[in-house]
Design a protein around this motif. Structure first.
Motif, PDB file in Angstrom:
ATOM      1  N   PRO A  81     -12.147  11.501   5.269  1.00 38.41           N
ATOM      2  CA  PRO A  81     -11.581  10.666   5.017  1.00 38.41           C
ATOM      3  C   PRO A  81     -13.037   9.580   4.208  1.00 38.41           C
ATOM      4  CG  PRO A  81     -11.591  10.212   6.977  1.00 38.41           C
ATOM      5  CD  PRO A  81     -12.534  11.628   7.262  1.00 38.41           C
ATOM      6  N   VAL A  82     -12.631   8.782   3.309  1.00 34.34           N
ATOM      7  CA  VAL A  82     -13.577   8.124   2.216  1.00 34.34           C
ATOM      8  C   VAL A  82     -12.888   6.909   2.700  1.00 34.34           C
ATOM      9  CG1 VAL A  82     -14.903   7.799   0.080  1.00 34.34           C
ATOM     10  CG2 VAL A  82     -14.448   9.739   1.076  1.00 34.34           C
ATOM     11  N   VAL A  83     -13.870   5.222   3.025  1.00 27.11           N
ATOM     12  CA  VAL A  83     -13.319   4.248   2.967  1.00 27.11           C
ATOM     13  C   VAL A  83     -14.244   3.619   2.076  1.00 27.11           C
ATOM     14  CG1 VAL A  83     -12.175   4.440   5.181  1.00 27.11           C
ATOM     15  CG2 VAL A  83     -14.430   4.161   4.882  1.00 27.11           C
ATOM     16  N   GLY A  84     -13.499   1.497   2.002  1.00 27.72           N
ATOM     17  CA  GLY A  84     -14.689   0.886   1.072  1.00 27.72           C
ATOM     18  C   GLY A  84     -14.342   0.549  -0.018  1.00 27.72           C
ATOM     19  N   GLN A  96      -4.013  -3.239  -0.086  1.00 31.73           N
ATOM     20  CA  GLN A  96      -4.725  -4.293   0.850  1.00 31.73           C
ATOM     21  C   GLN A  96      -4.596  -4.505   2.604  1.00 31.73           C
ATOM     22  OE1 GLN A  96      -1.391  -7.713  -0.219  1.00 31.73           O
ATOM     23  NE2 GLN A  96      -2.629  -9.374   0.759  1.00 31.73           N
ATOM     24  N   SER A  97      -5.178  -5.254   3.325  1.00 30.10           N
ATOM     25  CA  SER A  97      -4.861  -4.644   4.385  1.00 30.10           C
ATOM     26  C   SER A  97      -6.053  -6.232   5.080  1.00 30.10           C
ATOM     27  CB  SER A  97      -5.841  -3.472   5.177  1.00 30.10           C
ATOM     28  OG  SER A  97      -7.446  -3.026   4.798  1.00 30.10           O
ATOM     29  N   PHE A 129      -8.726  -6.359   1.190  1.00 33.74           N
ATOM     30  CA  PHE A 129      -8.259  -5.260  -0.009  1.00 33.74           C
ATOM     31  C   PHE A 129      -9.538  -4.116   0.788  1.00 33.74           C
ATOM     32  CE2 PHE A 129      -5.764  -7.877  -2.992  1.00 33.74           C
ATOM     33  CZ  PHE A 129      -4.998  -7.332  -3.052  1.00 33.74           C
ATOM     34  N   PHE A 130      -9.176  -3.122   1.055  1.00 34.66           N
ATOM     35  CA  PHE A 130      -9.633  -1.785   1.576  1.00 34.66           C
ATOM     36  C   PHE A 130      -9.740  -0.647   1.193  1.00 34.66           C
ATOM     37  CE2 PHE A 130     -12.783   0.389   4.886  1.00 34.66           C
ATOM     38  CZ  PHE A 130     -13.854  -0.630   4.358  1.00 34.66           C
ATOM     39  N   ILE A 165      -8.968 -10.060  -8.445  1.00 35.02           N
ATOM     40  CA  ILE A 165      -8.358 -10.879  -8.244  1.00 35.02           C
ATOM     41  C   ILE A 165      -8.272 -11.839  -9.229  1.00 35.02           C
ATOM     42  CG2 ILE A 165      -6.817 -12.915  -6.492  1.00 35.02           C
ATOM     43  CD1 ILE A 165      -8.392 -11.530  -4.076  1.00 35.02           C
ATOM     44  N   LYS A 166      -9.056 -12.652 -10.143  1.00 38.20           N
ATOM     45  CA  LYS A 166      -9.518 -13.479 -11.775  1.00 38.20           C
ATOM     46  C   LYS A 166      -8.568 -12.582 -11.906  1.00 38.20           C
ATOM     47  CE  LYS A 166     -12.182 -15.809 -13.747  1.00 38.20           C
ATOM     48  NZ  LYS A 166     -13.998 -15.961 -14.141  1.00 38.20           N
TER      49      LYS A 166
END
Length: 242
Positions: free
Chosen positions: A101-104, A185-186, A193-194, A237-238
């Motif tokens: 698993p790759v996160v971030g 979104q979490s 967001f992640f 987001i902007k």
């Protein structure tokens, strides 16, 4: 599923997408152009180009079919399928049999592969994990360098996109317990967001799974990515609010 371009041909794209059950939108631009963008400000421009293309396709996908289930893949998902032979090849496991698993996020230090959670288990010490972690983070950059400005890691992205689209089709067909890494979104970190493991279902993401046990080295990696990923999220987001 159908293929369509965001450039011109609006009526054709809308017609192709209107009856689709699922639309996989792979954000991208001319690889020769995007691979030349190396400085932060230049890279920021990719958010506008990719985001605008995705926005137009999403509008066409929902034109006349408000119930359409939209799924998108982006550059960050390339990292969920990086080679791990540097971490496991010498252990006797073929790379396509290893799941890490790759996160971030999707660039540089924001990419954190969790080798401690590899399946099958890798049994690697933190010192052994450092090199393959760096290799994973720089994977896309090395491909760009090897192509000498003529493209980016398009095959990795295509492979990741195909796997993710296949996972989406499985959950739409009622296959239980489909789990993939996705940037969503979490609330599992302080960031809005992640990228992490998510459980997919007929209605999309059913559950954002916890990060699980990590080595000290991986925990340090998560702490180090916060500021950079937060900045990228704020820019996204902007753009989305414009």
């Amino acid at each position: 599923m159908a293929g369509a371009s965001s450039r011109g041909g609006g009526d054709v794209a809308a017609a192709a997408l209107r009856r689709c059950t699922a639309t996989a939108i792979h954000s991208g631009a001319d690889p020769a152009w995007s691979s030349r963008l190396t400085r932060p400000r230049e890279r920021d421009g990719m958010v506008v180009v990719y985001g605008d293309a995705r926005r137009r396709l999403e509008r066409r996908a929902t034109d006349g079919a408000p119930a359409v289930l939209r799924r998108s893949t982006a550059e960050e998902e390339e990292e969920t399928r990086k080679k791990v032979t540097g971490g496991n090849g010498e252990k006797g496991e073929r790379e396509w049999r290893v799941n890490v698993p790759v996160v971030g996020g999707h660039a540089g230090i924001t990419i954190v592969p969790l080798f401690s959670q590899a399946v099958p288990k890798a049994n690697l010490a933190d010192e052994d994990i450092k090199a393959p972690t760096k290799r994973t983070q720089d994977g896309g950059t090395k491909v760009v360098q090897a192509k000498a400005g003529k493209g980016s890691a398009t095959l990795s992205m295509a492979y990741a996109g195909a796997l993710f689209a296949d996972a989406c089709l499985k959950d739409l067909n009622g296959v239980p317990d489909v789990v993939e890494c996705s940037f969503v979104q979490s609330s599992i970190t302080e960031l809005p967001f992640f990228a992490s493991k998510v459980k997919l279902g007929k209605n999309g993401v059913e559950e954002v799974l916890e990060l699980g046990p990590m080595s000290d080295f991986e925990k340090q990696g998560l702490e180090s990515l916060i500021l950079e990923l937060k900045s990228s999220i704020e820019k996204g987001i902007k753009f989305g609010n414009q």
